[in-house]
Enzyme design. Sequence first.
Site, short mmCIF file in Angstrom:
data_model
loop_
_atom_site.label_atom_id
_atom_site.label_comp_id
_atom_site.label_asym_id
_atom_site.label_seq_id
_atom_site.Cartn_x
_atom_site.Cartn_y
_atom_site.Cartn_z
N GLU A 1 -2.34 8.47 10.75
CA GLU A 1 -0.64 7.67 10.61
C GLU A 1 -1.06 6.98 12.08
O GLU A 1 -0.21 7.09 12.91
CB GLU A 1 0.35 8.98 11.43
N GLU B 1 -0.26 15.58 4.32
CA GLU B 1 0.78 16.03 5.22
C GLU B 1 1.77 15.84 4.30
O GLU B 1 1.95 14.56 3.81
CB GLU B 1 1.19 15.03 6.49
#
Length: 473
Positions: free
Chosen positions: A174, A367
């Site tokens: 991320e 995710e």
Amino acid sequence: MTDSSSFPADFLWGGATAANQIEGAYNEGGKGLSIQDVMPQGITTPRTEGPTDDNLKQVAIDFYHRYAEDIALFAEMGFKTFRFSIAWSRIFPLGDETQPNEEGLAFYDRVIDECEKHGIEPLVTISHYETPLHLTDTYDGWVNRALIGFYERYARVLFSRYGARVKYWLTFNEINSVLHAPLMSGGINTPQNELSKTDLYQAIHNELVASALATKAARELAPNAQIGCMVLAMPAYPLSPDPDDVMASLTTERTNLAFGDIHVRGEYPGYYLRSLRDQGVDLVITDEDRTLLKENTVDFVSFSYYMSVAETADKTKRVIGKGNIMGGVHNPTLEASEWGWQIDPVGLRIVLNQFWDRWQKPLFIVENGLGAKDELVTVDGRQTVIDDYRIAYLNDHLVQVGEAITDGVDVMGYTSWGCIDLVSASTAQMSKRYGFIYVDRNDDGTGTLDRYKKKSFHWYADVIASNGVSLTR
């Protein structure tokens, strides 16, 4: 129920974790301290000076000692892939040494051994929110260009050691989250309210250059591997049809899209450069940096997806959604989880189509999941969790993945976040559970650490065995 699967035969079904949230053993095997050892409440409070006893991540779920048992459970579900991260401070305890810690390298040898034993493909994140603490305290993390060289050395050690055994790699977890959590994402010690925009964006640039260098190193040392970037995906919808709201939503989305644009296209987009100018940011970007970014673009784009947000130009309507750590306005058409994250399965199909149309690179959902409070109950003499709410959430999102594949999007795989209960990154709680496997540990640190299969464990096993045919529409 569908009659046939829209998922390709080689679709990589699996689950995802991060070292700092599962391993524990924070001071074993020659491991140095990481930023997570001074973040006992996640990003909700300022860091501590050193490790404290209230930090659940010191033990986490003890994967360090129980990895074989856990990977066997993943295999029982039928996992094709397991996403895990390598703790940088296990390999380089301080982060700036010249020689790696053999004991740390040997641990991940054993983890990969277990994956191979069960026919599970490792998907490895090189840096997942666990910058060595020494690099934070001494260099102020990624603000300092010195970290580029330290990271490249670390990545080269990993590719040399595991490159023949690991096919899929992610450079940073991320990477766009550094905008919102500079310490957790960028190892930046300067408090967020004191951090200048120039230092923040210089840290981002340094990470992007390091990501390109890792991509270059992978192609040299692990030529059969594929290397991808990893971004947090969060579509932003206009709160109304007002063109100003549409422009506001586009501007918000671009703060995330820029990271994929740079990884895939190899250069800074014009809208991003304008944003830097408007904020008075003056970056140090060398000609060598530009060449590295251009010549070392990624093989695929991976991302997390948990929620969407709305956006508006009307300041009187900018009501920030509860739990939205990356900002965003509450969408009145959507329900939310217990932690305030708005639930939007169709948003995942939107993201997949948007990313595919934009980049034409294979996509990997690494995710996606529902954090919820689970209750351990006894059914037919066995302890379990009846997590129909999690099954419904995952089912509805996977149906949309199937729709995106039917739309023509190239989706490599799907790894559900927190496939086994782990310590939450944002709040450092155990009670915010994501897994198919319940781990007996509580927010106060009590519990046996015993593992129990939830109802969703068997549901996901059926989904994988049927390659998505068992999903209900």
